[in-house]
Design an enzyme around this catalytic site. Structure first.
Site, mmCIF file in Angstrom:
data_model
loop_
_atom_site.group_PDB
_atom_site.id
_atom_site.type_symbol
_atom_site.label_atom_id
_atom_site.label_comp_id
_atom_site.label_asym_id
_atom_site.label_seq_id
_atom_site.Cartn_x
_atom_site.Cartn_y
_atom_site.Cartn_z
ATOM 1 N N ASN A 147 0.662 -1.136 -0.108
ATOM 2 C CA ASN A 147 -0.066 -0.011 0.009
ATOM 3 C C ASN A 147 0.958 1.656 0.075
ATOM 4 O O ASN A 147 2.025 1.445 0.351
ATOM 5 C CB ASN A 147 -0.912 -0.038 1.103
ATOM 6 C CG ASN A 147 -2.178 -0.767 1.045
ATOM 7 O OD1 ASN A 147 -2.778 -0.518 -0.207
ATOM 8 N ND2 ASN A 147 -2.615 -1.663 2.010
ATOM 9 N N CYS A 169 -6.168 -5.329 -4.708
ATOM 10 C CA CYS A 169 -6.518 -5.074 -3.427
ATOM 11 C C CYS A 169 -7.602 -5.959 -3.116
ATOM 12 O O CYS A 169 -8.250 -6.584 -3.925
ATOM 13 C CB CYS A 169 -6.928 -3.710 -3.313
ATOM 14 S SG CYS A 169 -8.072 -3.171 -1.828
ATOM 15 N N HIS A 199 -9.033 2.028 -3.316
ATOM 16 C CA HIS A 199 -9.523 2.365 -1.932
ATOM 17 C C HIS A 199 -10.487 3.757 -2.175
ATOM 18 O O HIS A 199 -10.756 4.526 -1.430
ATOM 19 C CB HIS A 199 -8.377 2.743 -0.783
ATOM 20 C CG HIS A 199 -8.079 1.678 -0.199
ATOM 21 N ND1 HIS A 199 -6.979 1.490 0.733
ATOM 22 C CD2 HIS A 199 -8.116 0.309 -0.658
ATOM 23 C CE1 HIS A 199 -6.548 0.223 1.244
ATOM 24 N NE2 HIS A 199 -7.280 -0.710 0.262
ATOM 25 N N TYR A 252 -13.810 2.336 1.824
ATOM 26 C CA TYR A 252 -13.090 3.262 2.183
ATOM 27 C C TYR A 252 -13.638 4.767 1.865
ATOM 28 O O TYR A 252 -12.947 5.558 2.289
ATOM 29 C CB TYR A 252 -11.777 3.218 1.495
ATOM 30 C CG TYR A 252 -10.711 2.180 2.003
ATOM 31 C CD1 TYR A 252 -9.867 2.724 3.059
ATOM 32 C CD2 TYR A 252 -10.973 1.096 1.789
ATOM 33 C CE1 TYR A 252 -9.138 1.931 3.794
ATOM 34 C CE2 TYR A 252 -9.825 0.123 2.322
ATOM 35 C CZ TYR A 252 -8.959 0.429 3.451
ATOM 36 O OH TYR A 252 -8.159 -0.381 3.974
HETATM 37 P P1 NAD Z 1 4.653 -6.243 7.750
HETATM 38 O O1 NAD Z 1 4.886 -5.064 8.597
HETATM 39 O O2 NAD Z 1 4.450 -7.581 8.301
HETATM 40 O O3 NAD Z 1 5.606 -6.214 6.554
HETATM 41 C C1 NAD Z 1 6.016 -7.520 5.671
HETATM 42 C C2 NAD Z 1 7.445 -7.689 5.532
HETATM 43 O O4 NAD Z 1 7.882 -6.760 4.783
HETATM 44 C C3 NAD Z 1 8.275 -7.579 6.942
HETATM 45 O O5 NAD Z 1 8.670 -8.879 7.397
HETATM 46 C C4 NAD Z 1 9.459 -6.604 6.509
HETATM 47 O O6 NAD Z 1 10.558 -6.965 7.381
HETATM 48 C C5 NAD Z 1 9.574 -6.650 5.161
HETATM 49 N N1 NAD Z 1 10.121 -5.516 4.626
HETATM 50 C C6 NAD Z 1 10.333 -4.215 4.945
HETATM 51 N N2 NAD Z 1 11.056 -3.391 4.216
HETATM 52 C C7 NAD Z 1 11.463 -4.239 3.212
HETATM 53 C C8 NAD Z 1 12.264 -4.088 2.156
HETATM 54 N N3 NAD Z 1 12.780 -3.155 1.856
HETATM 55 N N4 NAD Z 1 12.351 -5.267 1.488
HETATM 56 C C9 NAD Z 1 11.950 -6.477 1.509
HETATM 57 N N5 NAD Z 1 11.182 -6.692 2.896
HETATM 58 C C10 NAD Z 1 10.798 -5.650 3.473
HETATM 59 O O7 NAD Z 1 3.486 -6.052 6.586
HETATM 60 P P2 NAD Z 1 1.857 -6.608 6.558
HETATM 61 O O8 NAD Z 1 0.985 -6.093 7.555
HETATM 62 O O9 NAD Z 1 1.987 -8.070 6.503
HETATM 63 O O10 NAD Z 1 1.458 -5.971 5.316
HETATM 64 C C11 NAD Z 1 2.525 -6.096 4.242
HETATM 65 C C12 NAD Z 1 1.809 -4.854 2.932
HETATM 66 O O11 NAD Z 1 0.838 -5.438 2.398
HETATM 67 C C13 NAD Z 1 2.079 -3.557 3.652
HETATM 68 O O12 NAD Z 1 2.600 -2.792 2.606
HETATM 69 C C14 NAD Z 1 0.241 -3.487 3.708
HETATM 70 O O13 NAD Z 1 0.028 -2.191 3.276
HETATM 71 C C15 NAD Z 1 -0.082 -4.372 2.393
HETATM 72 N N6 NAD Z 1 -1.484 -4.919 2.319
HETATM 73 C C16 NAD Z 1 -2.253 -4.906 1.213
HETATM 74 C C17 NAD Z 1 -3.301 -5.060 1.134
HETATM 75 C C18 NAD Z 1 -4.246 -4.781 -0.127
HETATM 76 O O14 NAD Z 1 -5.466 -4.624 -0.119
HETATM 77 N N7 NAD Z 1 -3.357 -4.393 -1.160
HETATM 78 C C19 NAD Z 1 -3.899 -5.678 2.182
HETATM 79 C C20 NAD Z 1 -3.129 -5.986 3.351
HETATM 80 C C21 NAD Z 1 -2.105 -5.473 3.528
HETATM 81 C C1 G6P Z 2 -7.588 -3.711 3.934
HETATM 82 C C2 G6P Z 2 -7.006 -3.362 2.716
HETATM 83 C C3 G6P Z 2 -5.668 -3.110 2.916
HETATM 84 C C4 G6P Z 2 -5.551 -2.572 4.255
HETATM 85 C C5 G6P Z 2 -5.605 -3.665 5.054
HETATM 86 C C6 G6P Z 2 -5.355 -3.330 6.446
HETATM 87 O O1 G6P Z 2 -8.807 -4.027 3.850
HETATM 88 O O2 G6P Z 2 -7.688 -3.446 1.481
HETATM 89 O O3 G6P Z 2 -5.152 -2.395 1.906
HETATM 90 O O4 G6P Z 2 -4.108 -2.345 4.198
HETATM 91 O O5 G6P Z 2 -6.780 -4.291 5.000
HETATM 92 O O6 G6P Z 2 -5.364 -4.463 7.241
HETATM 93 P P1 G6P Z 2 -4.749 -4.438 8.781
HETATM 94 O O7 G6P Z 2 -5.356 -5.659 9.397
HETATM 95 O O8 G6P Z 2 -3.244 -4.383 8.655
HETATM 96 O O9 G6P Z 2 -5.455 -2.970 9.492
HETATM 97 MN MN MN Z 3 -6.485 -2.483 0.274
#
Ligand code: NAD
Ligand code: G6P
Ligand code: MN
Ligand code: MN
Length: 433
Positions: A147, A169, A199, A252
């Site tokens: 994100n 997403c 979003h 959102y």
């Molecule tokens: P998290 O905090 O667990 O991070 C995931 C991993 O990324 C960690 O293990 C961290 O060490 C690693 N990391 C940090 N910088 C890095 C780099 N430069 N290179 C390689 N690895 C690196 O995160 P999370 O809560 O699991 O979420 C992961 C990502 O996915 C976030 O950016 C979040 O916003 C996104 N996300 C997106 C959606 C969506 O709908 N698109 C849904 C959920 C989460």
């Molecule tokens: C969602 C979205 C993601 C967002 C995440 C947050 O619904 O589509 O883009 O970042 O969930 O979930 P969390 O559990 O990390 O608050």
């Molecule tokens: Mn999302």
């Protein structure tokens, strides 16, 4: 066989991704999965990576899981690179949320000031990854979840000059699941059309015979509990405003249409429980305790407490659709190419698209039903463009312009103050500024 590389492999969502590949192994012959992380995430990578290995072993499939901190070694000859990293981990997210709240603004990880800062930290890293892909795996597809997914896709397309990127997403997936559950039917009984930005996407729905259900679905959704994703409080929209919009909003849109209510609710929750990032830290600690158990060999139910549930499964579906040239329809972040007449040709948009071996083909949408949507989305896209430009150049005044263009930043004085505080707090992860 297929080589998958997942950057940010230490994420607690990884077991869902692994489950998705195991489920599809017959149609999608994945032979190598490389989970990549960095020094800061080494411990998470070990724990979740070992669970991934146990899952694959239990499934008895011909696939090997590799854990590494060497991104370039991993990317070499990859077929698909998926990105789910969080620069600065949850501590950085907590700052994105806390600092705006402390100033009386919404503190949210993808909207408002926090979302813009997540973009500032993420974009330099994703552009580096794109460079590695161009050099080491020029035929690979980049599937990004990091994100703010729409803004990150905008950056890769228009500054990385890399077209083989798809942003994903879980909101469209979740929206479709909610609809199906309200009608007590299977998702396949409906046809959806999504159009907008990540979003900030609207949708319409029809039954199989082509009868439009959009307005009926809106009636069905009223006052229903348990709709929407876990990370957003489901305050009811103004019924009539949406009824007259011609399309339904995503979860959102509340941050915009219900700005005051969502801010009040956010501040209350912040005072009572801390930020969402702090709540997620507790959920994550619980998940990683479970993941450590050597007897665990599947994705635990508790992962559903995360807002992003189902997005990894959608990623596997997307990868399979590309690999098998399926032509199925999915809502993804891709280049507009004229599909939404109200937005620039080259913009990243979130839109229902046919998924083919050549990537997503956005389905022509045309114009938004009314000027309310057109005006709002054009403003949001301008804000996204400014955010990307600021992230790339590190120009303070471009960042300030992005802030003042964002509807969740009420004016330049407070905008400048919050911008300065966030720049200070995140200095370590913002070398470009
Ligand atoms: P998290 O905090 O667990 O991070 C995931 C991993 O990324 C960690 O293990 C961290 O060490 C690693 N990391 C940090 N910088 C890095 C780099 N430069 N290179 C390689 N690895 C690196 O995160 P999370 O809560 O699991 O979420 C992961 C990502 O996915 C976030 O950016 C979040 O916003 C996104 N996300 C997106 C959606 C969506 O709908 N698109 C849904 C959920 C989460
Ligand atoms: C969602 C979205 C993601 C967002 C995440 C947050 O619904 O589509 O883009 O970042 O969930 O979930 P969390 O559990 O990390 O608050
Ligand atoms: Mn999302
Ligand atoms: Mn739900």
């Amino acid at each position: 066989g297929i080589k998958i590389v997942t950057i940010g492999g230490g994420s607690s969502y990884t077991p869902e991704l692994i489950e998705g590949f195991i489920k599809r192994i017959k149609e999608l012959p994945v032979r190598e999965i490389w989970l990549v992380d960095i020094e800061e995430g080494k411990e998470k990578l070990e724990i979740v990576g070992n669970l991934a290995k146990r899952m694959v072993e239990k499934a008895g499939i011909d696939c090997k899981v590799y854990l590494t901190l060497d991104r370039r070694e991993a990317i070499k000859d990859a077929d698909f690179v998926t990105t789910q990293f969080r620069v600065g981990l949850l501590d950085a997210r907590i700052k994105d949320e806390r600092i705006p709240f402390e100033n009386g603004l919404l503190g949210q990880e993808t909207n408002g000031a926090g979302g813009m800062f997540k973009a500032f930290r993420t974009i330099p890293v994703i552009l580096d990854i794109v460079k590695d892909i161009k050099e080491l795996a020029p035929d690979a597809w980049l599937i990004n979840f990091t994100n703010p997914a729409g803004i990150v896709t905008e950056a890769v397309l228009n500054y990385g000059n890399f077209d083989k990127v798809v942003g994903l997403c879980n909101i469209p997936v979740h929206t479709q699941m909610d609809c199906a559950s309200l009608y007590e039917k299977d998702i396949s009984e409906f046809k959806f059309q999504f159009a907008g930005l990540n979003h900030f996407v609207w949708y319409k729905v029809w039954d199989k015979k082509g009868n439009e259900l959009t307005s009926d679905l809106w009636d069905k959704r009223q006052d229903k509990e348990n709709l929407g994703v876990k990370n957003i409080v489901s305050i009811n929209y103004d019924y009539d405003q949406i009824k007259n919009l011609g399309m339904l909003p995503c979860d959102y849109h509340r941050y915009y249409y219900l700005q005051d209510e969502m801010l009040a609710e956010g501040l209350k929750s912040y005072e009572e429980n801390g930020t969402r990032g702090e709540i997620v830290k507790r959920v994550e600690a619980e998940l990683f305790e479970l993941y450590k158990d050597v007897n665990l060999k599947e994705k635990p139910k508790q992962l559903e407490q995360r807002g992003g549930a189902y997005y990894s499964d959608a990623a596997c579906e997307l990868i399979s659709a590309i690999y098998n040239d399926k032509g199925i329809i999915m809502a993804v972040n891709t280049r507009n190419k004229g599909a939404i007449v109200d937005l620039p040709y080259n913009s990243a948009v979130e839109i229902s698209s046919y998924i083919t071996a050549n990537g997503p083909k956005p389905i022509t949408f045309g114009k938004f039903p009314n000027a309310g949507q057109r005006g709002y989305i054009q403003l949001m896209k301008a804000m996204e463009e400014l955010t990307v430009e600021a992230a790339v150049t590190g120009n303070y005044y471009t960042a300030l312009q992005a802030f003042t263009t964002n509807p969740l930043v009420p004016g330049t004085t407070i905008g400048r103050k919050v911008l300065n505080e966030l720049l200070d707090a995140h200095e370590k992860y913002l070398p470009q500024f």
